[in-house]
Design an enzyme around this catalytic site. Structure first.
Site, PDB file in Angstrom:
ATOM      1  N   HIS A  74      -3.744   6.663  14.172  1.00 13.22           N
ATOM      2  CA  HIS A  74      -2.669   5.887  13.550  1.00 13.22           C
ATOM      3  C   HIS A  74      -1.494   6.777  13.199  1.00 13.22           C
ATOM      4  CE1 HIS A  74      -3.554   7.113   9.314  1.00 13.22           C
ATOM      5  NE2 HIS A  74      -4.814   7.110   9.702  1.00 13.22           N
ATOM      6  N   ASP A 112       0.991   5.928  10.882  1.00 11.22           N
ATOM      7  CA  ASP A 112       1.486   5.817   9.508  1.00 11.22           C
ATOM      8  C   ASP A 112       0.742   6.788   8.601  1.00 11.22           C
ATOM      9  OD1 ASP A 112      -0.825   4.139   9.973  1.00 11.22           O
ATOM     10  OD2 ASP A 112      -0.536   3.301   7.972  1.00 11.22           O
ATOM     11  N   GLU A 153      -2.346   1.384   9.448  1.00  9.76           N
ATOM     12  CA  GLU A 153      -3.778   1.603   9.160  1.00  9.76           C
ATOM     13  C   GLU A 153      -4.017   1.806   7.676  1.00  9.76           C
ATOM     14  OE1 GLU A 153      -7.490   3.984   8.523  1.00  9.76           O
ATOM     15  OE2 GLU A 153      -5.402   4.487   8.031  1.00  9.76           O
ATOM     16  N   GLU A 154      -3.111   2.523   7.018  1.00 14.43           N
ATOM     17  CA  GLU A 154      -3.328   2.883   5.623  1.00 14.43           C
ATOM     18  C   GLU A 154      -3.282   1.688   4.676  1.00 14.43           C
ATOM     19  OE1 GLU A 154      -4.468   5.554   4.762  1.00 14.43           O
ATOM     20  OE2 GLU A 154      -3.790   7.190   6.034  1.00 14.43           O
ATOM     21  N   GLU A 173     -10.227   8.613  14.241  1.00 12.43           N
ATOM     22  CA  GLU A 173     -10.172   9.714  13.296  1.00 12.43           C
ATOM     23  C   GLU A 173     -11.533   9.960  12.657  1.00 12.43           C
ATOM     24  OE1 GLU A 173      -7.996   8.817   9.649  1.00 12.43           O
ATOM     25  OE2 GLU A 173      -8.022   6.711  10.212  1.00 12.43           O
ATOM     26  N   HIS A 231      -4.884  12.278   1.969  1.00  9.02           N
ATOM     27  CA  HIS A 231      -4.183  11.571   0.898  1.00  9.02           C
ATOM     28  C   HIS A 231      -3.894  12.467  -0.310  1.00  9.02           C
ATOM     29  CE1 HIS A 231      -5.570   7.287   2.324  1.00  9.02           C
ATOM     30  NE2 HIS A 231      -5.231   8.093   3.323  1.00  9.02           N
TER      31      HIS A 231
END
Length: 340
Positions: free
Chosen positions: A18, A20, A85-86, A113, A311
């Site tokens: 992804h 984003d 995705e997030e 991932e 994150h």
């Protein structure tokens, strides 16, 4: 992007990542999070270096090497890059897996991932935990900031936080009592957002709390729903609850000899002198939706001996590990792409 195989009628290989990323909070980073700074140790710093722009670039470079080396594959390979995705994939993988375009790709197996390792092991995730993100709106009496009265909204907020932390402590005990990487045994829960208030001298009438849960593989959705409803009941009739995200089913992909794709990956990594450990993903990826279509899918990354920074501030990747990973993916693709 598609690399057509010699037998395109065979089920294809999907390499997904992804594009984003989550917000960076730039003020807390050692180096600006979008500068791509390389330090003296050969680490590249930046948001997305572990989650998950690195994997997408490794896919592209591995396929480039296959082309440069005139390596041919029997199966077709598709590189897909998802948005959103997030925040649940609602503008990405969710509509994509139901599209005619997705069906036309004839996907037999997918990679996505994985999980960063702090030792020499590589991890492959065969099942994701189910995300439940819930917004509670806690309501109570407002008024002048000088008053002390029962029914203050902060009393409800305190009660709610106590309930959540009690449940969180119970789950931490399960986590600490189980095998080191048995992420599927417990439900994670965190209060990640608290919003409310209009002025320093005004008692607010409502507070909004957003809670992020990832359900254990054994958790029954009806039991979890009943638990949340009981929490809401303790807050009083005026308070309310709504779901931001609620995934009830997360199928598992076999990691045994019944899955030829897994066996091919395992064999390749063994030939390279690498050890791979299957585990439940502690978070959630786009593969929840792919597996829901009865397509075997594994999360995998080549990042070893690194501090997990998904994150987190100061996200980074060791460039030597990154470059080595391209060669690993090339070897895996040769094996997967030539499965009979």
């Amino acid at each position: 992007m598609t690399l057509k195989g010699r037998q395109p009628e065979l089920p294809s290989i999907m390499l997904n990542s992804h594009a984003d990323v989550v917000p960076a909070g730039a003020g807390n980073w050692i180096y600006p999070p979008f500068s791509g700074h390389i330090d003296e140790n050969g680490n590249l710093h930046g948001r997305g270096t572990q989650d998950t722009k690195d994997v997408g670039i490794q896919y592209i470079e591995a396929v480039r090497k296959l082309i440069q080396n005139n390596s041919t594959l029997e199966r077709t390979v598709h590189i897909t890059v998802m948005p959103d995705e997030e925040t649940g994939g609602h503008r990405g993988i969710v509509p994509f897996v139901d599209s005619e375009e997705f069906k036309s790709l004839n996907i037999g197996f997918a990679l996505d991932e994985g999980f960063t390792s702090q030792d020499n092991n590589m991890y492959v995730t065969y099942q994701d935990k189910r995300p439940w993100q819930v917004k509670f709106i806690i309501r109570g009496n407002g008024g002048h900031g000088s008053t002390i009265a029962n029914g203050n909204v902060m009393e409800g907020l305190q009660k709610f936080l106590n309930i959540v932390m009690e449940f969180r402590n119970e789950q931490m005990q399960i986590m600490n009592s189980t095998h080191a990487f048995d992420y599927g045994e417990y439900t994670s829960v965190n209060v990640n957002m608290i919003e409310g208030g209009i002025a320093p001298n005004v008692i607010p009438t409502n507070m909004t709390v957003v809670m992020d849960m990832r359900l254990s593989v054994k958790a029954d959705v009806n039991d979890v729903e009943a638990m949340l409803q009981s929490w809401l009941a303790l807050l009083g009739d005026e308070s309310s609850m709504e779901y931001i995200r609620r995934v009830e089913n997360s199928p598992a992909t076999a990691v045994d000899d019944s899955n030829p794709y897994w066996m091919a990956m395992q064999e390749t990594l063994k030939e390279l002198g690498l050890n791979v450990v299957p585990l439940v993903c502690p978070a959630t990826s786009d593969m929840v939706l792919v597996r829901s279509k009865a397509i075997p899918a594994l999360g995998f990354t080549t990042k070893t001996n690194m501090i997990p920074k998904l994150h987190d501030v100061n996200e980074y990747i060791d460039l030597s590990q990154f470059l080595k990973g391209i060669d690993i993916y090339e070897s895996i693709l040769k094996k997967l792409g030539n499965l009979p």
